[in-house]
Enzyme design. Structure first.
Site, PDB file in Angstrom:
ATOM      1  N   HIS A 197       2.413  14.317   0.735  1.00 51.45           N
ATOM      2  CA  HIS A 197       1.597  15.491   0.408  1.00 51.45           C
ATOM      3  C   HIS A 197       2.476  16.725   0.378  1.00 51.45           C
ATOM      4  CE1 HIS A 197      -2.340  13.734   0.239  1.00 51.45           C
ATOM      5  NE2 HIS A 197      -2.181  13.154   1.415  1.00 51.45           N
ATOM      6  N   GLY A 228      -3.055  11.780   5.222  1.00 53.95           N
ATOM      7  CA  GLY A 228      -1.992  10.869   4.806  1.00 53.95           C
ATOM      8  C   GLY A 228      -0.656  11.203   5.434  1.00 53.95           C
ATOM      9  N   LEU A 275       2.425   6.708  -4.818  1.00 55.50           N
ATOM     10  CA  LEU A 275       3.605   7.308  -5.454  1.00 55.50           C
ATOM     11  C   LEU A 275       3.277   8.622  -6.158  1.00 55.50           C
ATOM     12  CD1 LEU A 275       5.395   4.102  -6.812  1.00 55.50           C
ATOM     13  CD2 LEU A 275       5.982   5.477  -4.808  1.00 55.50           C
ATOM     14  N   ASP A 287       0.835   2.571   3.702  1.00 59.23           N
ATOM     15  CA  ASP A 287      -0.050   3.670   3.279  1.00 59.23           C
ATOM     16  C   ASP A 287       0.740   4.970   3.164  1.00 59.23           C
ATOM     17  OD1 ASP A 287      -2.241   5.046   2.423  1.00 59.23           O
ATOM     18  OD2 ASP A 287      -3.366   4.921   4.305  1.00 59.23           O
ATOM     19  N   HIS A 294       0.845  -1.203   0.000  1.00 57.97           N
ATOM     20  CA  HIS A 294       0.000   0.000   0.000  1.00 57.97           C
ATOM     21  C   HIS A 294       0.880   1.252   0.000  1.00 57.97           C
ATOM     22  CE1 HIS A 294      -4.037   1.746   1.586  1.00 57.97           C
ATOM     23  NE2 HIS A 294      -3.347   2.687   0.939  1.00 57.97           N
TER      24      HIS A 294
END
Lengths: 193, 323, 443
Positions: free
Chosen positions: C325, C340, C59, C321, C56
């Site tokens: 950002h 995230g 990219l 995960d 998970h």
């Protein structure tokens, strides 16, 4: 401004502490100012006493009490908090605001006698004059102080002075009153005399 | 002295009491011919409003101006912000303009906290999302103290949409700090889940001081009629009509019947009890005109007290050198 | 191709031995190996693990190359000990066609730092309305086997059932982002005491648990494989435990951050779930969006249940995960920030904290099982003679302080800033080629 008690001078390297007015002296000085106010105001007619906190407030009440004793006139007494008018607010942490209490008859058209314990730079009195201006329009303003220690920074003088005390700038004058501190006394501290 | 006022939790009992005492002095200025004090001369207060709230903005504006501060109103609606300028860039702009305090109203919870990371001046939360509105809680406390003479030991019912209410959150924090007991009243859908867990539990009366994040003096009741006879203050919260379309309750009529304050309910209050509302009111929804206009209602006083309390807050944040 | 001789290394926690890597495979193991042509690495005190596999990863390429590229993300992965990552489909354009998944797959090959295995979207545009061309993606050069609308839940039960059934044709698997959308409208953080205090709209645990419960029943009904992304609640663990006991073909992942951080950090307080780890650490501010993630950070009770479930095997794997950002998407109001966190370069440290030096368990949860779920041949194999040389060397005694600016990711949104974490990746090999040596990326 911590000032050690006069009775217990530290044994080594004594900071000078001198009693200028003892308890009985303070009472005599208050009596004299009360007489002077009566004399200069034609029997305290149309006169209001406004004490400047902290110690000006009890001083104003004492003066009114003495005037009442001497001449049987009731002089209205009030308290004028000047915190919000000080010119040094930004040099200290925020100061607590105290109450301003004007006598029921107000001050418009009256002769206001501002009362404070020590007259020094004159900045407190300047602030008091500004504050007074915002709360009413007195006919005239006078100033009574227990002690004038000199070193004025503004063109201000007192109408009634309990005692003139020549001082050095490094010294401090400490007034204590029964009402606020438990005893009447005026001490001169610090400096190198 | 605190540097920012972001949450009711920023205030301990001494500081909160000092603000209320100072506000009482500030209130005397409103009665003078010269309604102005020089204490904040030369200081700049920016009202940064990302939501329309004319009442709150003019209250802060009046407070700052009465203290002689320069006021800049930055209505972020319809300015560069809508063109995508970030809160951080706006903060840097205000910083460059020399803002000594930023009063911020924002639809996002926590935005004032973020702002406080980016400006040197003081930040005052004037309402953030569904989080807090600490000056509203202070003016409510001031109003209660002025009307009832004390705060410690008072029993306050906060009624309505507690879930989305910043007023309720700040009041719960401040009132418990000042020793009042709070009962939250509303439909279970509008009470936050972890507070709702206390519903039906025995009223949590404790001598222990309130710990941060827990409010031992706060409990929950779903039945307004059961609460009314025992309270000193009933504070009605505004209910947004759009909550109706989101199944929080079936209809405005049913809401008003179960949780609205009307004349008969008001008469069940103790003789001395007061009715508060942070405004703006939905007359006929959470409060009837008979109640809103009754002598028990403090709604107009609350507005006047708002200016005094905000003067006190601005003075205590900006009146000295608190760095 | 250079040969490498790793001396005195513990293979998955075993007694120290030597490992010879030549021509892309593990050529030999055993004490006292010599190879005059080989570069020698002193493996004393190090542990060799099969190269880690992340099921998970985001990219961001194509679409948000300012936040991450296939290359920068691959480098971060290699530095974290990974030799394969599965790239999530929520790019722009969405990876819902053979064209996009092949593009991502080729970019991964070009970067050559890890094997990048694209994940295909379940529905067109992640919109949850129509199935994407799952078969075309499966048949493409990228050979897609995992399908996920991650970031969005496949909420429609009929669509979910059809997807589960359809991918059986090519042994595919649906990786579900379990979030009942009607229960999480406007949700900002875990629904509980902290969300009440902070005035942020709650994301209730039941919104995750209800979908997992439904999906395991659907998977059971149609006899398909189901993978559950980023399990975050104690209740979800119980649902999974019961489903597995009944024999449902379900696997589940947990992220490093859900194993360590609680919702208290959002309010600027809170300690780590593992108090021994960075005891001095605390958040510097409240409402810091670096802690915003979906699903949200949960309570200490949930974290404890997740840690136990990972050790026990109810949760099969750790998946990062990894969600880079751009700065402007995090330096803003909480509600406007994107959810995230970075994870690739720190995941092994958190696994070490949770599982301790149980290397067999770590290899299982971070390499063998994810490789098996993803169907990645050549990955997840312990370093043994003949096995592809996809492996990583870990220094378990090392401690490092996480500095966001020192990370290889293009983004800086690590929640572990200023924490002191255990373990350090010393070297990583992809098919015998070093991608990391001396703790630094080779290219």
């Amino acid at each position: 401004m911590a000032c050690p008690p006069a009775a217990h001078p530290s044994p080594e390297r004594q900071p000078s502490v001198k009693v200028i007015l003892a308890s009985a002296d303070v009472q005599r000085v208050v009596d004299r100012i009360a007489h002077q106010i009566l004399e200069k105001t034609q029997g305290a007619a149309d006169t209001v006493l406004l004490g400047i906190p902290t110690r000006g407030a009890p001083l104003a009440r004492r003066l009114a009490a003495r005037i009442s004793t001497f001449e049987d006139v009731d002089v209205p007494v009030g308290v004028l908090d000047i915190t919000l008018y000080r010119d040094d607010l930004r040099r200290h942490a925020t100061r607590a605001v105290g109450p301003t209490q004007l006598p029921p008859g107000g001050i418009d058209g009256k002769r206001v006698v501002l009362v404070d314990d020590v007259l020094f730079s004159g900045r407190t009195v300047r602030a008091a004059l500004d504050a007074l201006n915002d709360v009413g329009r007195p006919a005239s303003v006078q100033l009574a102080v227990l002690v004038d220690r000199g070193h004025r920074e503004l063109p201000i003088r007192a109408d009634y002075v309990g005692k003139n005390i020549p001082t050095a700038l490094a010294e401090s004058v400490k007034v204590t009153l029964v009402e606020t501190d438990g005893a009447d006394e005026v001490r001169l501290c610090g400096g190198t005399r | 002295m605190i540097r920012h006022l972001l949450s009711g939790a920023d205030l301990d009992a001494d500081t909160a009491t000092q603000i209320l005492d100072t506000a009482a002095e500030m209130a005397t200025v409103a009665g003078r011919e010269v309604k102005k004090l020089p204490a904040l001369r030369g200081r700049t207060v920016v009202n940064l409003f990302y939501e329309d709230s004319t009442r709150t903005r003019i209250s802060f504006e009046a407070a700052a101006k009465r203290l002689s501060a320069d006021v800049i109103n930055f209505s972020a609606k319809g300015s560069s912000v809508t063109k995508g300028e970030s809160l951080k860039d706006t903060a840097l702009t205000l910083q460059a303009m020399g803002a000594d305090a930023v009063v911020v109203r924002h639809p996002a919870s926590g935005a004032p906290h973020r702002l406080a990371n980016w400006v040197d001046g003081s930040v005052v939360n004037a309402g953030d999302g569904t989080h807090e509105h600490p000056t509203q809680a202070l003016l409510d406390a001031y109003t209660m103290r002025a009307r009832l003479g004390r705060l410690a030991g008072l029993h306050v019912a906060i009624v309505g949409d507690v879930l989305h209410s910043r007023v309720a959150r700040s009041n719960v924090l401040l009132l418990s700090t000042l020793g009042a007991k709070v009962t939250l009243v509303g439909p279970p859908t509008l009470i936050p889940v972890d507070w709702a867990a206390r519903a039906g539990a025995a009223p949590a009366v404790t001598d222990a001081g309130p710990a941060a994040g827990s409010h031992p003096g706060t409990d929950v009741c779903y039945d307004l009629d059961a609460v009314l006879p025992g309270v000193d203050v009933v504070m009605m919260l505004r209910v947004q009509r759009e909550r109706m379309n989101d199944s929080y309750f079936p209809s405005a009529r049913e809401y008003a019947r179960r949780y609205g304050l009307d004349g008969p309910r008001m008469r069940r209050l103790p003789e001395h009890a007061i009715v508060m509302h942070p405004g703006p009111m939905n007359r006929g929804m959470e409060i009837t005109p008979e109640v809103a206009d009754s002598p028990r209602s403090t709604i107009v006083e609350q507005v006047a007290n708002g200016v005094s309390v905000r003067m006190a807050v601005l003075y205590l944040l900006l009146g000295g050198n608190n760095r | 191709m250079t040969a490498y001789l790793i001396k005195n290394v513990s293979v998955v926690g075993g007694a120290p031995t030597d490992l010879l890597i030549r021509d892309g495979v593990v050529a030999a193991t055993g004490s006292g190996l010599t190879a005059p042509d080989a570069a020698v690495i002193d493996g004393t005190g190090l542990v060799a693990l099969p190269g880690l596999v992340d099921l998970h990863t985001h990219l961001r390429e194509p679409g948000r190359e300012d936040a991450e590229t296939v290359e920068s993300g691959s480098r971060a992965a290699a530095l974290g000990g990974y030799t394969a990552v599965c790239a999530m489909a929520n790019t722009s354009p969405v990876a819902d066609t053979a064209g996009v998944v092949e593009q991502v797959w080729r970019l991964g090959r070009q970067a050559g730092l890890v094997d990048v295995q694209p994940i295909g979207a379940v529905t067109v545009g992640l919109a949850g309305e129509r199935l994407a061309e799952l078969g075309a993606m499966a048949d493409s050069a990228a050979r897609v086997r995992i399908f996920s609308d991650d970031g969005h839940c496949v909420a429609d039960p009929k669509l979910m059932r059809r997807a589960l059934e359809y991918v059986k044709a090519f042994d595919g698997i649906i990786a579900q982002h379990a979030e009942e959308p009607r229960l999480t409208e406007g949700a900002q953080m875990h629904e509980g005491e902290v969300s009440t205090r902070l005035g942020l709209t709650g994301w209730p645990a039941v919104a995750e648990e209800a979908i997992i419960a439904r999906d395991v029943l659907l998977a059971e009904h149609v006899g398909s494989r189901l993978h559950v992304c980023h399990v975050s609640t104690a209740g979800s663990v119980e649902v999974l435990r019961q489903a597995k006991a009944r024999g449902v073909r379900v696997t589940a992942e947990v992220t490093p951050h859900h194993l360590l951080l609680t919702d208290e950090v959002v309010g600027g307080r809170g300690e780590l779930a593992s108090p021994a780890l960075s005891p001095d650490w605390s958040p510097t501010a409240s409402y810091d969006p670096v802690f915003k993630v979906n699903p949200p950070l949960r309570t200490g009770t949930d974290v404890a249940a997740l840690r136990a479930a990972l050790a026990e095997g109810v949760i099969d794997i750790v998946a990062t995960d990894h969600a880079p950002h751009a700065v402007e998407d995090k330096e803003c109001e909480w509600a406007y920030a994107r959810p995230g966190m970075l994870g690739l370069e720190t995941a092994l440290s958190i696994a070490l904290d949770v599982l301790g030096p149980q290397w067999d368990l770590i290899a299982d949860r971070m390499s063998r099982t994810p490789a098996r779920i993803a169907g990645l041949d050549g990955h997840g194999l312990d370093p043994a003679p003949g096995a592809p040389a996809n492996l990583t060397l870990v220094d378990p005694a090392a401690r490092r302080v996480i500095e966001p600016t020192e990370l290889a990711s293009r983004s800086r949104n690590t929640p572990y800033a200023r924490m002191t974490l255990p373990g350090r990746i010393v070297a990583t090999f992809l098919r015998g080629e070093p991608t990391v040596l001396d703790g630094k990326a080779v290219k």
